[in-house]
Design an enzyme around this catalytic site. Structure first.
Site, short mmCIF file in Angstrom:
data_model
loop_
_atom_site.label_atom_id
_atom_site.label_comp_id
_atom_site.label_asym_id
_atom_site.label_seq_id
_atom_site.Cartn_x
_atom_site.Cartn_y
_atom_site.Cartn_z
N SER A 438 41.78 -13.10 -10.93
CA SER A 438 40.70 -14.09 -10.93
C SER A 438 41.35 -15.46 -10.75
O SER A 438 42.13 -15.66 -9.83
CB SER A 438 39.89 -14.01 -12.23
OG SER A 438 40.72 -14.20 -13.36
N SER A 580 35.56 -23.97 -39.91
CA SER A 580 35.42 -25.12 -39.03
C SER A 580 36.69 -25.96 -39.18
O SER A 580 37.75 -25.44 -39.50
CB SER A 580 34.17 -25.93 -39.40
OG SER A 580 33.98 -26.97 -38.47
#
Length: 895
Positions: A438, A580
């Site tokens: 790709s 987070s």
């Protein structure tokens, strides 16, 4: 005719400026030539001309239309009416996609009555979508040159040999698997190009092409070639590189006129001594003298793989079940182990400039290479293919790691990467292995530690700072999930400089992420080191703040009161159930979230300077570059011998992947048709470790014969990356906030040029000239002007093949912008003036036309020269002179 009238009516309803359309279309008709492929609406102009000036149009002998024109299909029906047509070009590839690749035209067939064009000698259908060769082409009795390259042909008609007058045939870049036996009946064929196809066998009848001088079979799947090729006594060049040849006949070495035999990048282990001793043979990239490799795909067998070395102009190669090693001109290496491809497979590759619209960088990522595209996409290899990509050394990036990133067509992912420093080149190389092809690029990211969290729990440490760890207790999850950790260390000096507060302190920045959308079933225990200078003994809890940031870094919330903080002498420990960003701050500031956002934003910015330099020998050539502050002095030192200019601009700050523009102002202008020109401004994308540089030609609408022009170039912000903080984006909105810097540019007075004297032809007069010599024939000024009218959009390619540099071509464009005729004439007559004393210049012109795909013009020049030779011989016989007594005055110049 009724359909044509309807098309013209629709065109007039939707097109502006229709009152001037007939006149504009009429201006395209020059003598018996129509070059309409240079206009976006060329077919529309043709239809208008056919309606208004049909009597003139049907006399046209040379016609060029774009295969990318959406009205081409409607225009084809009119072409059989042009009974005098000699040359027809319906080539696509004049439009490029977002990656810069040529777009194929829409042509899939031709009208059946197309075969009635009995005068047609030259037909170019390249860069279209033909899957079969239209039958009507076989009924063109005068056809000499046929070009169908860059289509999708899988076979040629069995009676292809009926084109008995064919001298040139190009079908490169198709999907041909075989050739008809009738190809041997093309007795007049001189040039045959079948490169970049899927040919596995050649018919013996190819050896009947006795007039063939150049045969290109490179880039196919040939494992052998017929002995009959030794019958091609006129052959000068034979291209067989990048095939699967295991043997070649020794008789090729005896071809009397052969000057080049290219056998590079094949599977030849043994070569006849006669061929190996020939000075014109190219053998690089063959496993000469090596034994047959074993079928095992281990490391030892990989050492025995055949090697392919591709030149800069090549863009494909073939892989077989035996495997191979491939080296591209740009330094990228591939290793296909034996068995990776079960059947022969053609691999295509290209290098693309990174575009932030689809090259999405994450926080604190740095791009270190261009984008490599490998095709075919989606094909699965039986074994992993190894890719080695050179990249720019990230010497200033600490606590980062280099990875190869791949794009699936929908999202980017990082591959397991090994980095190696090459001793010879002293350049770093990133190694990875893949099962699919790709897009690939090399980036530097924050060091990433990861682990699989099972139901019984585990422990994750940071390799950047071992004092940072995450403890997952037993029962934290039902199903195993993957967790990733990244750490960004921040020095006390950086915090103090950004906040202008010596009392502010902050811990390393911790980012945690997982592959599950579900929160953990039990709290996860996180340990962070206390900010520098702070210990459990002197800790003032009122100054300590634990901040939680979203994954995009847009908001920072103080969650100190929402968690239970525990302290040791060196660490703070707390528990969370979802992941987070986490950051410990020690400060007296109350609104700590805004301060943290400011610091986080600044950590992602680069300090840069702009430079604008002009070549000392050619001040119209301007170099623009955006340079990181620490690289400015080395860059200027490297350029000072060839360039001069003002001091660099003041320092500004930019994000990785941020767009900016350069606008030339105050009497300085550039070519607005450049693909990187947006609303008159040059577009750049800033990548801190890549060269943000462009070198262009500038000009001025101001008359520079009497005075110099003192202009300037200004730099402006453009599109900002999507994932920067909202505050930063908001502050940059509005016209005043877009300006970055301005640097002066001065264009000196123009010196008079040879073609600036006023004259009757297009505002210019060209000096009289005679190219060539009396015995071989002359090309006069009138001949060159006639040739110029036929060149059209190919003039730049022709100029390059005549020896012009890219910079000279661009200068000609700028000096004659918006005037294609003057661009062509300037190029041709400049070359003529420089080569007027060269007796071989006419041959060079013919060769350049052929190399540019303009066999029609090459034929015209040869016709003129042949006529000149005849006139010269007649004059000698008529006057009773010997050849050695002839003078230049006795030659008759052709008109």
């Amino acid at each position: 005719m009724q359909k044509m009238a309807e098309l013209l009516r629709l065109r007039d309803e939707h097109r502006e400026g229709t009152l001037g359309a007939p006149a504009l279309a009429g201006s395209c008709l020059a003598d018996n030539r129509l070059n309409l492929d240079v206009y976006p609406d060329g077919c529309c102009r043709f239809l208008q001309l056919f309606k208004d000036q049909q009597g003139d149009v049907i006399q046209v002998e040379f016609l060029r239309l774009s295969g990318n024109d959406h009205l081409l299909g409607s225009t084809l029906a009119s072409l059989p009416h042009l009974k005098h047509l000699k040359s027809l070009v319906l080539k696509g590839g004049l439009v490029r996609d977002e990656f810069g690749s040529c777009q194929h035209g829409s042509l899939t067939s031709l009208p059946q009555d197309f075969g009635s064009l009995r005068c047609l000698t030259h037909l170019d259908l390249s860069f279209n979508r033909l899957s079969t060769l239209p039958d009507c082409i076989l009924h063109l009795p005068s056809l000499r040159q046929l070009l169908v390259s860059h289509n999708s042909l899988v076979a040629l008609p069995e009676d292809f040999g009926c084109l008995s007058k064919l001298t040139f045939f190009s079908a490169m870049k198709n999907q041909l698997k075989g050739l008809p036996q009738s190809i041997g009946e093309l007795s007049m064929l001189q040039d045959l190009d079948l490169s970049e196809n899927a040919l596995e066998l050649l018919p013996e009848e190819v050896g009947n092409l006795h007039n063939c001088t150049e045969l290109d079979l490179s880039g196919n799947r040939l494992s052998s070639i017929p002995d009959s090729l030794a019958n091609l006594k006129s052959l000068r060049q034979l291209h067989l590189h990048s095939n699967l040849l295991v043997t070649v006949p020794a008789s090729l070495a005896s071809l009397p006129n052969l000057s080049r035999l290219d056998l590079q990048n094949n599977c030849l282990r043994v070569i006849p001594a006669e061929i190996q001793a020939s000075p014109f043979v190219r053998l690089r990239g063959n496993p000469l003298g090596e034994t047959e490799p074993s079928l095992q795909a281990d490391e030892s067998s990989a050492r025995g793989l055949r090697r392919l070395f591709l030149a800069s102009g090549e863009n494909s190669f073939t892989v077989t079940s035996e495997g191979c090693k491939v080296v591209l001109a740009c330094g990228i290496h591939f290793c296909f182990p034996p068995g990776a491809a079960s059947d022969p497979l053609r691999i295509y590759f290209r290098s693309l400039a990174p575009d932030p619209q689809w090259v999405k960088l994450r926080h604190h990522d740095v791009l270190l290479s261009t984008v490599l595209e490998l095709q075919p996409h989606g094909v699965k290899f039986q074994q992993e293919v190894h890719i080695s990509m050179p990249f720019v050394s990230p010497q200033t990036l600490h606590q980062h790691e280099v990875v190869v990133r791949t794009f699936s067509g929908q999202s980017w992912s990082d591959l397991r990467t090994r980095v190696e420093w090459k001793r010879k080149s002293k350049k770093p190389v990133a190694h990875c292995s893949v099962l699919h092809f790709s897009w690939f690029l090399v980036v530097s990211r924050l060091v990433q530690n990861e682990c699989k969290v099972p139901a019984e729990g585990t422990l994750l440490f940071s390799s950047v700072d071992p004092n940072i760890k995450v403890v997952f207790p037993s029962g934290v999850t039902k199903e195993p999930r993957s967790v990733k950790m990244q750490v960004l260390p921040i020095s006390a000096e950086d915090i103090e400089e950004i906040t202008a507060n010596a009392e502010c302190r902050a811990s390393p920045l911790l980012c945690l992420s997982q592959d599950s959308l579900l929160d953990f079933l039990k709290p996860v225990r996180i340990q962070l080191p206390l900010p520098p200078g702070v210990t459990g003994l002197n800790l003032d809890r009122s100054k300590l703040h634990l901040l939680h940031g979203d994954l995009e870094g847009q908001t920072w919330d103080d969650i100190t009161s929402q968690v239970v903080l525990e302290f040791t002498h060196l660490y703070a420990v707390f528990e969370v159930t979802h992941f987070s960003w986490y950051w410990l701050w020690y400060t007296t500031k109350t609104y700590i979230g805004g301060l943290a956002k400011k610091v986080y934003e600044r950590l992602r910015l680069y300090q840069v300077n702009f430079i604008a330099l002009q070549r000392k020998k050619d001040p119209e050539q301007v170099l623009l570059q955006c340079v990181p502050k620490h690289k400015v002095d080395p860059v200027l030192k490297k350029l000072q011998d060839r360039y001069r200019g003002p001091e660099p601009s003041d320092m500004v700050e930019m994000f990785e992947g941020e767009q900016f523009f350069a606008a030339f102002e105050r009497g300085i202008s550039i070519d607005m048709d450049r693909p990187d020109c947006v609303d008159g401004r040059l577009s750049f994308i800033f990548y801190s470790h890549l060269k943000n540089m462009k070198e262009i030609y500038v000009t001025s609408p101001v008359d520079r014969k009497g005075q110099a022009v003192k202009g300037q170039v200004s730099f402006y912000r453009g599109a900002i990356p999507e994932n920067i903080p909202e505050d930063a984006s908001r502050r940059r909105k509005g016209p005043d906030s877009l300006w970055l810097a301005t640097l002066p540019i001065k264009l000196p007075r123009l010196k008079p040029r040879w073609n600036e004297n006023p004259g009757p032809l297009n505002g210019s007069s060209f000096p009289p000239l005679n190219l060539g010599n009396a015995e071989t024939g002359y090309l006069t000024q009138a001949n060159l002007l006639s040739i110029a009218r036929r060149v059209g959009a190919d003039w730049q390619t022709i100029g390059l093949n005549l020896g012009f540099t890219y910079q000279q071509i661009e200068r000609i464009r700028y000096n004659n912008r918006e005037d294609l005729d003057n661009q062509i004439q300037d190029m041709l007559f400049s070359w003529a003036q420089q080569n007027s004393e060269d007796p071989d210049c006419v041959s060079k012109l013919i060769r350049a036309m052929k190399e540019s795909g303009r066999q029609d013009i090459a034929d015209e020049v040869e016709t003129i020269i042949d006529l000149g030779r005849q006139k010269y011989s007649e004059s000698i016989r008529r006057m009773g002179l010997e050849p050695e007594s002839s003078t230049e005055d006795s030659a008759i110049a052709m008109t």
